[in-house]
Design an enzyme around this catalytic site. Sequence first.
Site, short mmCIF file in Angstrom:
data_model
loop_
_atom_site.label_atom_id
_atom_site.label_comp_id
_atom_site.label_asym_id
_atom_site.label_seq_id
_atom_site.Cartn_x
_atom_site.Cartn_y
_atom_site.Cartn_z
N LYS A 13 21.72 28.69 29.41
CA LYS A 13 22.33 29.90 28.83
C LYS A 13 23.85 29.92 29.10
CE LYS A 13 19.67 32.67 31.30
NZ LYS A 13 18.95 31.63 32.09
N ARG A 88 17.05 41.82 32.01
CA ARG A 88 16.09 40.94 32.67
C ARG A 88 14.82 41.65 33.05
NH1 ARG A 88 19.91 36.90 35.02
NH2 ARG A 88 18.57 35.37 35.96
N ARG A 127 22.49 20.66 39.03
CA ARG A 127 23.62 21.51 38.63
C ARG A 127 24.70 21.58 39.72
NH1 ARG A 127 22.42 27.29 36.46
NH2 ARG A 127 21.08 27.34 38.30
N ARG A 159 24.76 25.86 44.02
CA ARG A 159 24.42 27.24 44.33
C ARG A 159 23.31 27.31 45.36
NH1 ARG A 159 23.78 29.96 38.43
NH2 ARG A 159 21.99 30.86 39.50
N ARG A 170 12.38 32.32 41.88
CA ARG A 170 13.07 32.73 40.63
C ARG A 170 12.16 32.53 39.41
NH1 ARG A 170 18.31 29.30 40.90
NH2 ARG A 170 18.84 30.29 38.92
P1 AP5 Z 1 23.01 26.49 32.96
O1 AP5 Z 1 23.81 26.63 31.69
O2 AP5 Z 1 23.68 26.75 34.25
O3 AP5 Z 1 21.64 27.33 32.85
P2 AP5 Z 1 21.39 28.92 32.92
O4 AP5 Z 1 20.32 29.22 31.93
O5 AP5 Z 1 22.68 29.66 32.77
O6 AP5 Z 1 20.79 28.99 34.37
P3 AP5 Z 1 20.97 30.02 35.59
O7 AP5 Z 1 20.17 29.41 36.72
O8 AP5 Z 1 22.41 30.34 35.86
O9 AP5 Z 1 20.26 31.25 35.05
P4 AP5 Z 1 19.71 32.38 35.89
O10 AP5 Z 1 19.38 33.31 34.78
O11 AP5 Z 1 18.61 32.08 36.81
O12 AP5 Z 1 20.91 32.73 36.89
P5 AP5 Z 1 22.03 33.86 36.88
O13 AP5 Z 1 23.27 33.27 37.35
O14 AP5 Z 1 22.01 34.61 35.59
O15 AP5 Z 1 22.38 24.99 32.92
C1 AP5 Z 1 21.62 24.52 34.02
C2 AP5 Z 1 21.97 23.03 34.27
O16 AP5 Z 1 21.51 22.26 33.16
C3 AP5 Z 1 23.47 22.74 34.38
O17 AP5 Z 1 23.68 21.74 35.33
C4 AP5 Z 1 23.88 22.24 32.97
O18 AP5 Z 1 24.96 21.32 33.02
C5 AP5 Z 1 22.59 21.56 32.53
N1 AP5 Z 1 22.33 21.67 31.10
C6 AP5 Z 1 22.52 22.76 30.31
N2 AP5 Z 1 22.10 22.52 29.06
C7 AP5 Z 1 21.62 21.23 29.05
C8 AP5 Z 1 21.02 20.41 28.05
N3 AP5 Z 1 20.83 20.82 26.78
N4 AP5 Z 1 20.65 19.14 28.39
C9 AP5 Z 1 20.83 18.69 29.67
N5 AP5 Z 1 21.38 19.43 30.66
C10 AP5 Z 1 21.77 20.70 30.36
O19 AP5 Z 1 21.45 34.87 37.97
C11 AP5 Z 1 21.43 34.55 39.34
C12 AP5 Z 1 20.85 35.71 40.14
O20 AP5 Z 1 21.63 36.91 39.95
C13 AP5 Z 1 19.42 36.14 39.76
O21 AP5 Z 1 18.44 35.34 40.38
C14 AP5 Z 1 19.40 37.58 40.27
O22 AP5 Z 1 19.26 37.63 41.67
C15 AP5 Z 1 20.80 38.08 39.93
N6 AP5 Z 1 20.86 38.69 38.58
C16 AP5 Z 1 21.57 38.22 37.51
N7 AP5 Z 1 21.42 39.04 36.46
C17 AP5 Z 1 20.60 40.06 36.88
C18 AP5 Z 1 20.07 41.21 36.23
N8 AP5 Z 1 20.32 41.47 34.93
N9 AP5 Z 1 19.27 42.02 36.95
C19 AP5 Z 1 19.02 41.78 38.25
N10 AP5 Z 1 19.48 40.70 38.94
C20 AP5 Z 1 20.27 39.85 38.24
#
Ligand code: AP5
Length: 214
Positions: A13, A88, A127, A159, A170
């Site tokens: 994402k 979420r 990552r 991370r 997660r």
């Molecule tokens: P990446 O683009 O980083 O994936 P992502 O979907 O953004 O993954 P996240 O782990 O960041 O999502 P998340 O939703 O768990 O975490 P967030 O930061 O929002 O890609 C992943 C890897 O794959 C990278 O290395 C990239 O290079 C590679 N890649 C990408 N596309 C590829 C492809 N097509 N082919 C090959 N490789 C590829 O949230 C973190 C924490 O914050 C949560 O756990 C929670 O505690 C809190 N939080 C955030 N939002 C909320 C909310 N709304 N409510 C409550 N808590 C929240």
Amino acid sequence: MRILFLGPPGAGKGTQAGRLSKRIGVPHIATGNMLRETMIKETPLGREVRSCIESGKLVPDDRIIDVVCERLRGPDLAKGYILDGFPRTIKQAEALSDFENQSDMKTDRVIYFSLPEAELVKRISGRRSCPVCSRIYHLLYDPAPQKDVCVCGVQLIQRKDDSEETVVVRFSVYHRETAPVIQYYERLGLLAQVDATQTISDVFSSVCKAAGVV
Ligand code: AP5
């Protein structure tokens, strides 16, 4: 254009939101990045957020909903945004719908990234991210031009919540709390599913198509 990105941890994402933001000229708002900025502050809220993120749990709805809705009022978002990581939970989705009704705004598209868990694990374990500009890399699939260093010159990090044991939590939180949000938007007729198993550039083409961007 107002677009939401939904999908499991590691689905790509953030990677795609950065690209689409450049293509269509609207800001990328990532709640994960907003919360990571909060957690580095040594305040009671910062400590609470750190404990949630590092254990793989969600930050409570009442801590995040108002912050996000306030951010969406920002003058820099008048032309739209890509909202990555929110909503979420069903409660967050309902709060966003209420906010939109009161503000005369509407979501144009919700893009759901679909990917099997085994591939998510590979993506998360490789990552590396920049703690300053939030740029995302992957050791194999999208390496930094200079090993372990971001293009902005800062040392890349892994991370803490990408550890094996936190990722298990997660995924389980995702299935319990976030997966129902997919049906919420399907019922509203806003959902477009993207096959996120493709290469980064092929996923980007699918995302553009789903968003109606040529
Ligand atoms: P990446 O683009 O980083 O994936 P992502 O979907 O953004 O993954 P996240 O782990 O960041 O999502 P998340 O939703 O768990 O975490 P967030 O930061 O929002 O890609 C992943 C890897 O794959 C990278 O290395 C990239 O290079 C590679 N890649 C990408 N596309 C590829 C492809 N097509 N082919 C090959 N490789 C590829 O949230 C973190 C924490 O914050 C949560 O756990 C929670 O505690 C809190 N939080 C955030 N939002 C909320 C909310 N709304 N409510 C409550 N808590 C929240």
